[in-house]
Enzyme design. Structure first.
Site, mmCIF file in Angstrom:
data_model
loop_
_atom_site.group_PDB
_atom_site.id
_atom_site.type_symbol
_atom_site.label_atom_id
_atom_site.label_comp_id
_atom_site.label_asym_id
_atom_site.label_seq_id
_atom_site.Cartn_x
_atom_site.Cartn_y
_atom_site.Cartn_z
ATOM 1 N N CYS A 122 -42.725 86.003 -10.845
ATOM 2 C CA CYS A 122 -41.624 85.322 -11.472
ATOM 3 C C CYS A 122 -40.918 86.072 -12.130
ATOM 4 O O CYS A 122 -39.583 86.466 -12.327
ATOM 5 C CB CYS A 122 -41.805 83.968 -12.107
ATOM 6 N N HIS A 170 -39.738 81.543 -19.255
ATOM 7 C CA HIS A 170 -40.092 82.857 -19.987
ATOM 8 C C HIS A 170 -38.524 83.166 -20.427
ATOM 9 O O HIS A 170 -37.561 82.759 -20.153
ATOM 10 C CB HIS A 170 -40.423 84.045 -19.132
HETATM 11 P P1 NAD Z 1 -51.721 76.865 -8.463
HETATM 12 O O1 NAD Z 1 -53.019 76.795 -9.030
HETATM 13 O O2 NAD Z 1 -50.596 75.849 -8.920
HETATM 14 O O3 NAD Z 1 -51.559 76.384 -6.777
HETATM 15 C C1 NAD Z 1 -52.602 77.050 -6.018
HETATM 16 C C2 NAD Z 1 -53.135 76.127 -4.895
HETATM 17 O O4 NAD Z 1 -53.876 76.506 -3.935
HETATM 18 C C3 NAD Z 1 -53.819 74.827 -5.394
HETATM 19 O O5 NAD Z 1 -53.314 73.626 -4.914
HETATM 20 C C4 NAD Z 1 -55.555 75.181 -5.192
HETATM 21 O O6 NAD Z 1 -56.081 73.864 -4.873
HETATM 22 C C5 NAD Z 1 -55.371 75.548 -3.806
HETATM 23 N N1 NAD Z 1 -56.524 76.476 -3.247
HETATM 24 C C6 NAD Z 1 -57.286 77.400 -4.183
HETATM 25 N N2 NAD Z 1 -58.176 77.932 -3.326
HETATM 26 C C7 NAD Z 1 -57.786 77.756 -1.938
HETATM 27 C C8 NAD Z 1 -58.295 78.035 -0.654
HETATM 28 N N3 NAD Z 1 -59.084 78.864 -0.662
HETATM 29 N N4 NAD Z 1 -57.535 77.816 0.592
HETATM 30 C C9 NAD Z 1 -56.205 77.004 0.301
HETATM 31 N N5 NAD Z 1 -55.958 76.576 -0.736
HETATM 32 C C10 NAD Z 1 -56.488 76.809 -2.076
HETATM 33 O O7 NAD Z 1 -51.126 78.412 -8.413
HETATM 34 P P2 NAD Z 1 -49.797 78.847 -8.474
HETATM 35 O O8 NAD Z 1 -49.400 78.762 -9.992
HETATM 36 O O9 NAD Z 1 -48.880 77.977 -7.231
HETATM 37 O O10 NAD Z 1 -49.764 80.231 -7.916
HETATM 38 C C11 NAD Z 1 -49.916 80.577 -6.545
HETATM 39 C C12 NAD Z 1 -49.506 82.494 -6.613
HETATM 40 O O11 NAD Z 1 -48.259 82.441 -7.032
HETATM 41 C C13 NAD Z 1 -50.603 83.113 -7.412
HETATM 42 O O12 NAD Z 1 -50.489 84.408 -6.862
HETATM 43 C C14 NAD Z 1 -49.455 83.332 -8.848
HETATM 44 O O13 NAD Z 1 -49.499 84.361 -9.358
HETATM 45 C C15 NAD Z 1 -48.235 83.390 -8.049
HETATM 46 N N6 NAD Z 1 -47.081 82.935 -8.920
HETATM 47 C C16 NAD Z 1 -46.991 81.665 -9.891
HETATM 48 C C17 NAD Z 1 -46.133 81.638 -10.590
HETATM 49 C C18 NAD Z 1 -46.105 80.554 -11.679
HETATM 50 O O14 NAD Z 1 -45.525 80.209 -12.387
HETATM 51 N N7 NAD Z 1 -47.165 79.304 -11.458
HETATM 52 C C19 NAD Z 1 -44.754 82.179 -10.664
HETATM 53 C C20 NAD Z 1 -44.634 83.228 -9.529
HETATM 54 C C21 NAD Z 1 -45.833 83.602 -8.699
#
Ligand code: NAD
Length: 336
Positions: free
Chosen positions: A140, A220
């Site tokens: 992000c 942020h």
């Molecule tokens: P999150 O924890 O909200 O969601 C991840 C999901 O994946 C959960 O629903 C979890 O149950 C599921 N999961 C876990 N293991 C799994 C597997 N083996 N197979 C399938 N599903 C599985 O995470 P998020 O915040 O959405 O982050 C995901 C990615 O995006 C990360 O790389 C993070 O760094 C990136 N990201 C996050 C944000 C943020 O602010 N949340 C912003 C930009 C990028």
């Protein structure tokens, strides 16, 4: 034919990308994966999305009342492209699965650049993503910085960029992360990972970043300072950024991220999402020849349109970056 997209990992980012894919005319959402039969799985089902699950979780999902469309392997085999939105570090482990199925894959910013070998931002390097098998959509913070920097660099040349990031500690639904009463130097040493991460997209940029984490879930803030190669005024920068629908000048009276999120609610945005860089127009100014500005970044939202553009480039649905961005913006309601 529509490109078939599967979403592996249906959390903060995955659920938003799923909805955005569902809105595009040239894409078909074949399904999402969930590991637990929780409210998010129930909501996905209610949305009419196919719910896939890792094979060892099938009975748990069925016992929890979820109609399982198949295994994650089934989804991967059926898809043309997988958006991996699993938690940081898990995506890398899924690479073998995607390689075996010969499916294109997009990872998120929690993974290292090396996992995909290419880091993406639609404003910065769309053309380089065309036809690729693997791409990482940067985080992000990096997304917002890449947007801002490439727009200014293209027009006026960025000589040097210095940014301090004030980061929300956790997402609103996150009950496990902190701090709840502290400001954390994260990291202590220069640079924070954001500078090198911007360079993974725009290698030519001279940038240094420092970051602190604050007990908050709402957005942020970046304090940005740049030296430019070509002369220009604050008004030139204001006019330039105003042309980009993924830049949003905050409405009068907004001085905080709380009011920005309230604005998102007032705009009727799905999940209160602000996909655009939220910039304080009045903060755009020059001091002793250097550009200053303040922007807020909605961490849950800004990477979502970037995933859509990455799909379009990788699957060669659109060779023109501006046209892809316009299609994405229009379908999602960005810049409105
Ligand atoms: P999150 O924890 O909200 O969601 C991840 C999901 O994946 C959960 O629903 C979890 O149950 C599921 N999961 C876990 N293991 C799994 C597997 N083996 N197979 C399938 N599903 C599985 O995470 P998020 O915040 O959405 O982050 C995901 C990615 O995006 C990360 O790389 C993070 O760094 C990136 N990201 C996050 C944000 C943020 O602010 N949340 C912003 C930009 C990028």
């Amino acid at each position: 034919d529509k490109v078939k997209v599967g979403i592996n990992g249906y959390g903060t980012i995955g659920k938003r990308v799923a909805d955005a894919v569902h809105q595009q005319e040239d894409m078909e959402l074949i399904g999402i994966s969930k590991t637990k039969p929780n409210y998010e799985a129930v909501m996905a089902q209610r949305m009419g999305y196919n719910v896939y699950t890792p094979s060892d979780k099938t009975s748990k999902m069925k016992d929890g009342g979820i109609k399982v469309a198949g295994t994650v392997e089934d989804m991967v085999n059926e898809a043309d492209v997988i958006v991996d939105a699993t938690p940081k570090g898990v995506g890398e482990k899924n690479k073998e699965l995607y390689e075996k199925a010969g499916v294109k894959a997009i990872w998120q910013g929690g993974e290292d650049h090396e996992v995909a070998g290419f880091s993406f931002n639609a404003d910065s390097n769309y053309n380089e993503a065309i036809g690729r098998d693997y791409t990482r959509v940067v985080s992000c913070n990096t997304t917002a910085l890449c947007r801002l920097i490439s727009n200014i660099d293209r027009e006026y040349g960025v000589k040097k960029c210095r940014v301090t990031l004030i980061r929300r500690a956790a997402d609103p639904s996150d009950i496990k992360k902190g701090p709840i009463n502290s400001i954390v130097a994260d990291p202590v040493k220069l640079p924070s990972h954001h500078g090198p991460d911007v360079q993974s997209v725009i290698p030519s940029i001279d940038i240094s970043t420092m970051a602190v984490k604050v007990p908050n879930t709402m957005m942020h803030i970046h304090t940005v300072n740049m030296e430019l190669k070509n002369d220009c005024s604050a008004d030139d920068i204001k006019n330039l950024l105003a042309k980009n629908p993924r830049m949003h000048y905050l409405e009068p009276g907004i001085t905080s991220t709380s009011e920005t999120m309230e604005l998102a609610r007032d705009l009727g945005r799905p999940r209160n999402d602000m996909w655009e860089n939220c910039i304080w127009e009045d903060s755009i100014d020059f001091y002793e020849g250097e550009l200053y500005l303040l922007q807020a970044v909605h961490q849950e939202a800004d990477v979502v349109p970037e995933n859509i553009d990455a799909i379009r480039a990788m699957c060669e649905l659109e060779k023109d970056a501006d046209k892809s961005k316009s299609k994405t913006n229009k379908a999602m309601g960005i810049g409105t």
